[in-house]
Design a protein around this motif. Structure first.
Motif, mmCIF file in Angstrom:
data_model
loop_
_atom_site.group_PDB
_atom_site.id
_atom_site.type_symbol
_atom_site.label_atom_id
_atom_site.label_comp_id
_atom_site.label_asym_id
_atom_site.label_seq_id
_atom_site.Cartn_x
_atom_site.Cartn_y
_atom_site.Cartn_z
ATOM 1 N N ALA A 98 9.813 9.653 2.702
ATOM 2 C CA ALA A 98 11.416 9.692 2.263
ATOM 3 C C ALA A 98 11.459 8.304 1.595
ATOM 4 O O ALA A 98 11.190 7.190 1.976
ATOM 5 C CB ALA A 98 12.486 9.968 3.477
ATOM 6 N N PRO A 99 12.401 8.179 0.452
ATOM 7 C CA PRO A 99 12.881 9.575 -0.347
ATOM 8 C C PRO A 99 11.922 10.423 -0.689
ATOM 9 O O PRO A 99 10.988 9.995 -1.471
ATOM 10 C CB PRO A 99 13.836 8.810 -1.447
ATOM 11 N N SER A 100 11.636 11.506 -0.699
ATOM 12 C CA SER A 100 10.863 12.517 -0.622
ATOM 13 C C SER A 100 10.564 12.833 -2.297
ATOM 14 O O SER A 100 11.601 13.082 -2.644
ATOM 15 C CB SER A 100 10.849 13.679 0.018
ATOM 16 N N ALA A 101 9.263 12.718 -2.884
ATOM 17 C CA ALA A 101 9.089 13.260 -4.086
ATOM 18 C C ALA A 101 7.935 14.208 -4.010
ATOM 19 O O ALA A 101 6.987 14.032 -3.275
ATOM 20 C CB ALA A 101 8.397 12.203 -5.061
ATOM 21 N N VAL A 102 8.033 15.273 -4.600
ATOM 22 C CA VAL A 102 7.299 16.530 -4.451
ATOM 23 C C VAL A 102 6.520 16.810 -5.602
ATOM 24 O O VAL A 102 6.732 16.531 -6.704
ATOM 25 C CB VAL A 102 7.958 17.976 -4.227
ATOM 26 N N VAL A 134 -2.779 22.315 -4.237
ATOM 27 C CA VAL A 134 -1.953 22.113 -3.003
ATOM 28 C C VAL A 134 -0.720 21.561 -3.423
ATOM 29 O O VAL A 134 -0.480 20.861 -4.605
ATOM 30 C CB VAL A 134 -2.793 21.016 -1.907
ATOM 31 N N SER A 135 0.295 21.632 -2.642
ATOM 32 C CA SER A 135 1.564 21.019 -2.666
ATOM 33 C C SER A 135 1.572 19.691 -2.052
ATOM 34 O O SER A 135 0.910 19.453 -0.904
ATOM 35 C CB SER A 135 2.677 21.837 -2.474
ATOM 36 N N ILE A 136 2.054 18.592 -2.476
ATOM 37 C CA ILE A 136 2.141 17.393 -1.759
ATOM 38 C C ILE A 136 3.560 16.926 -1.768
ATOM 39 O O ILE A 136 4.604 17.213 -2.571
ATOM 40 C CB ILE A 136 1.128 16.367 -2.342
ATOM 41 N N ALA A 137 4.090 16.287 -0.780
ATOM 42 C CA ALA A 137 5.304 15.591 -0.617
ATOM 43 C C ALA A 137 5.009 14.089 0.150
ATOM 44 O O ALA A 137 4.567 13.867 0.921
ATOM 45 C CB ALA A 137 6.179 16.338 0.260
ATOM 46 N N MET A 172 0.865 -1.151 0.075
ATOM 47 C CA MET A 172 -0.008 -0.118 -0.089
ATOM 48 C C MET A 172 0.887 1.388 0.118
ATOM 49 O O MET A 172 2.080 1.416 0.734
ATOM 50 C CB MET A 172 -0.794 0.114 1.247
ATOM 51 N N ALA A 173 0.477 2.095 -0.793
ATOM 52 C CA ALA A 173 1.175 3.485 -0.930
ATOM 53 C C ALA A 173 1.126 4.373 0.503
ATOM 54 O O ALA A 173 0.134 4.059 1.309
ATOM 55 C CB ALA A 173 0.596 4.320 -1.943
ATOM 56 N N GLU A 174 2.216 5.078 0.697
ATOM 57 C CA GLU A 174 2.111 5.930 2.038
ATOM 58 C C GLU A 174 1.345 6.951 1.941
ATOM 59 O O GLU A 174 0.932 7.515 0.852
ATOM 60 C CB GLU A 174 3.696 6.209 2.409
ATOM 61 N N PRO A 175 1.117 7.573 3.200
ATOM 62 C CA PRO A 175 0.272 9.177 3.042
ATOM 63 C C PRO A 175 1.189 10.020 2.681
ATOM 64 O O PRO A 175 2.355 9.849 2.441
ATOM 65 C CB PRO A 175 -0.306 9.179 4.519
ATOM 66 N N VAL A 176 0.647 11.082 2.230
ATOM 67 C CA VAL A 176 1.423 12.272 1.563
ATOM 68 C C VAL A 176 1.111 13.341 2.402
ATOM 69 O O VAL A 176 0.029 13.460 3.135
ATOM 70 C CB VAL A 176 1.135 12.408 0.080
ATOM 71 N N SER A 177 2.244 14.205 2.723
ATOM 72 C CA SER A 177 2.177 15.494 3.513
ATOM 73 C C SER A 177 1.486 16.518 2.426
ATOM 74 O O SER A 177 1.932 16.533 1.315
ATOM 75 C CB SER A 177 3.390 16.013 3.956
ATOM 76 N N VAL A 178 0.523 17.456 3.043
ATOM 77 C CA VAL A 178 0.008 18.474 2.243
ATOM 78 C C VAL A 178 0.068 20.068 2.659
ATOM 79 O O VAL A 178 0.398 19.977 3.830
ATOM 80 C CB VAL A 178 -1.541 18.289 2.215
ATOM 81 N N GLY A 199 2.839 20.463 5.498
ATOM 82 C CA GLY A 199 2.600 19.838 6.758
ATOM 83 C C GLY A 199 1.469 20.300 7.219
ATOM 84 O O GLY A 199 1.222 19.902 8.416
ATOM 85 N N ALA A 200 0.753 21.166 6.740
ATOM 86 C CA ALA A 200 -0.580 21.584 7.172
ATOM 87 C C ALA A 200 -1.603 20.577 7.190
ATOM 88 O O ALA A 200 -2.731 20.800 8.096
ATOM 89 C CB ALA A 200 -1.531 22.700 6.316
ATOM 90 N N GLY A 201 -1.409 19.345 6.765
ATOM 91 C CA GLY A 201 -2.490 18.250 6.718
ATOM 92 C C GLY A 201 -1.894 17.196 5.850
ATOM 93 O O GLY A 201 -0.766 17.252 5.451
ATOM 94 N N LEU A 202 -2.577 16.104 5.898
ATOM 95 C CA LEU A 202 -2.248 14.909 5.103
ATOM 96 C C LEU A 202 -3.217 14.570 4.091
ATOM 97 O O LEU A 202 -4.409 14.964 4.123
ATOM 98 C CB LEU A 202 -2.015 13.822 6.372
ATOM 99 N N GLY A 203 -2.697 13.539 3.244
ATOM 100 C CA GLY A 203 -3.742 13.098 2.168
ATOM 101 C C GLY A 203 -3.380 11.721 1.728
ATOM 102 O O GLY A 203 -2.398 11.185 2.367
#
Length: 372
Positions: free
Chosen positions: A80-84, A74-77, A37-43, A46-50
Motif C-alpha cells: 500500500a498504496p497498492s499498484a497493480v 502473473v499478476s502482481i501487486a 530498497m523496494a518492497e516485495p510484491v504479492s503474486v 497472494g499465491a506467493g511473493l516476488g
C-alpha cells in the motif's frame, strides 16, 4: 557609548563554526547513500511473493518457479498504496532451481526502484558469522511485514532459518530475507511453520545475469523464408520523415534489407549478430531540426531476435557528421523502446547502434524507427 559585540564572537557563531562541517558531511552522506530498497510484491493474489528490480529502463520480477507453475503470466501487486501490474515469463530455471525471471509490463516504474547492479553478487563476507536476519512479506491488506529470523545453516546455494515469534504461513514463497538493507535470500521451501529455506541472492544474480546483461555471441543462422512471416510492430510515421537508411552489415536474407526501414509503412529489417550493428538515418529535412523522441520497435517472430542494448547519436552538420549522444537504453523484451531527450538537440542525421539481443539464437530484427 554603546558596546557592539561582533557577531563572529557570539556563542551562536562559535557553535555554527564547528557545526557547519558536520552539516556538510551529513548532506554529503545523504547524496551518497543508496536509495531505499523496494518492497516485495504479492503474486497472483497472494499465491506467493516476488521481488522486482530495474535494469536499463526495464523492470523485472524474480520468484520461485513453483509459485506460477505452468503459467507464463502473473499478476502482481505492490504494498500500500497498492499498484497493480502483470509480468511475462522470460526464463524458468526449474526443475534444477526453483527460480523464474519475468519481465514486468510498463506501469510499475515508480515502484520498481532497486537496480540490478545493486544486488549482491557475493554474500560470503556478509553471511560469514551472521546469525540473524529479517523476513519481508506482503500481507492480505497490502502492508509490508517484517519478522526476525535466526540463521541455522548456510551453504553455497541456500540459507536455512527459523522464525522468531511468527509463522511461515502459506503464500510466503518468494518472501525476501534481508540482513540490514541487503537482500540475501528468497524463500523457496518451508519445512514447517517455523522453518524456511531461502535461495541465496548471489546465486540468483549469477543465474539471471546472462539474461539481463547478456554477453555478445555470434549467431549467424540464416532465417530463410520463415523470417518473412513476421508481424511488424505498429509504427505510424513520425513528425520528422526519413529520407535514407543505411547499415554497416549485410542482412541475413535479401528480403530483410536495411532499406526496408525507410519505406512507408516500414517493413522488417534483419541483422546478423556477432558485432554491434550501426544504422545511419538521414532525415528528410532542409536543415537540422530539434529532436525530442526516438521510437524503435521489433517484429513478432520466432526466427528473429529482439534487440536489447540500444544507443542513439545525432549530428546536425551537413558535411562530416559530428556525433553527440542522444540517449541509450535497453529495448523491452516485447520489442519496444522510446528514448526521450528533453534538451531537444538539433539533428539532420541519426545513428542507432544495436549492441546486444535478448536471444542469442537468431539474427536481430527491427521493424520501426520513428522520430518526433
Amino acid at each position: 557609548m554603546p558596546c557592539y559585540i561582533p557577531l563572529s564572537d557570539t556563542p551562536i557563531a562559535v557553535v555554527m563554526k564547528y557545526l557547519k562541517p558536520l552539516i556538510q558531511l551529513f548532506l554529503a552522506l545523504l547524496v551518497l547513500a543508496p536509495p531505499a530498497m523496494a518492497e516485495p510484491v504479492s503474486v497472483n493474489r497472494g499465491a506467493g511473493l516476488g521481488y522486482i528490480f530495474t535494469h536499463n529502463g526495464n523492470c523485472f520480477l524474480i520468484l520461485p518457479a513453483h509459485v506460477h507453475g505452468r503459467g507464463s503470466r502473473v499478476s502482481i501487486a505492490t504494498t500500500a498504496p497498492s499498484a497493480v501490474g502483470d509480468a511475462t515469463l522470460m526464463r524458468s530455471f526449474a526443475p534444477e532451481l526453483d527460480l523464474s525471471l519475468f519481465y514486468v509490463a510498463p506501469g510499475l516504474d515508480a515502484r520498481c526502484q532497486d537496480r540490478f547492479a545493486q544486488l549482491p553478487d557475493d554474500l560470503g563476507a556478509l553471511l560469514d558469522g551472521a546469525v540473524t536476519a529479517q523476513l519481508h512479506r506482503v500481507d492480505a491488506t497490502g502492508s509490508e511485514t517484517r519478522a526476525g529470523m535466526d540463521l541455522t545453516a548456510i551453504d553455497f546455494d541456500t540459507i536455512a532459518a527459523t522464525a522468531r515469534n511468527t509463522e511461515i504461513y502459506q503464500g510466503t514463497s518468494g518472501a525476501i530475507l534481508r540482513i540490514g538493507a541487503t537482500p540475501v535470500g528468497m524463500a523457496i521451501q518451508s519445512e514447517n511453520v517455523e522453518q524456511a529455506t531461502f535461495l541465496r541472492m548471489d546465486e540468483i544474480v549469477a543465474r539471471i545475469r546472462r539474461i539481463v546483461t547478456p554477453e555478445r555471441r555470434v549467431a549467424i543462422g540464416d532465417p530463410g523464408d520463415a523470417a518473412l512471416e513476421t508481424t511488424p510492430a505498429q509504427c505510424e510515421p513520425g513528425a520528422i520523415p526519413i529520407r535514407l537508411v543505411t547499415c554497416d552489415s549485410e542482412p541475413p536474407a535479401a528480403e530483410l534489407a536495411c532499406s526496408n526501414l525507410s519505406t512507408t509503412p516500414p517493413a522488417v529489417a534483419g541483422f546478423v549478430q556477432g558485432s554491434p550493428v550501426r544504422i545511419e538515418i538521414e532525415l528528410d529535412v532542409e536543415s537540422a531540426v530539434p529532436l525530442r523522441t526516438v521510437t524503435l520497435a521489433a517484429p513478432t517472430s520466432e526466427t528473429l531476435a529482439t534487440p536489447k542494448a540500444i544507443a542513439v547519436d545525432v549530428s546536425s552538420t551537413r558535411g562530416t557528421p559530428r556525433w553527440n549522444r542522444f540517449g541509450a537504453m535497453d529495448m523491452t523484451p516485447t520489442g519496444q523502446a522510446t528514448l526521450t531527450n528533453g534538451a531537444r538537440p538539433f539533428a539532420s542525421r541519426v545513428a542507432i547502434t544495436l549492441s546486444t539481443a535478448w536471444s542469442e539464437d537468431h539474427p536481430l530484427g527491427l521493424s520501426c524507427i520513428r522520430f518526433d
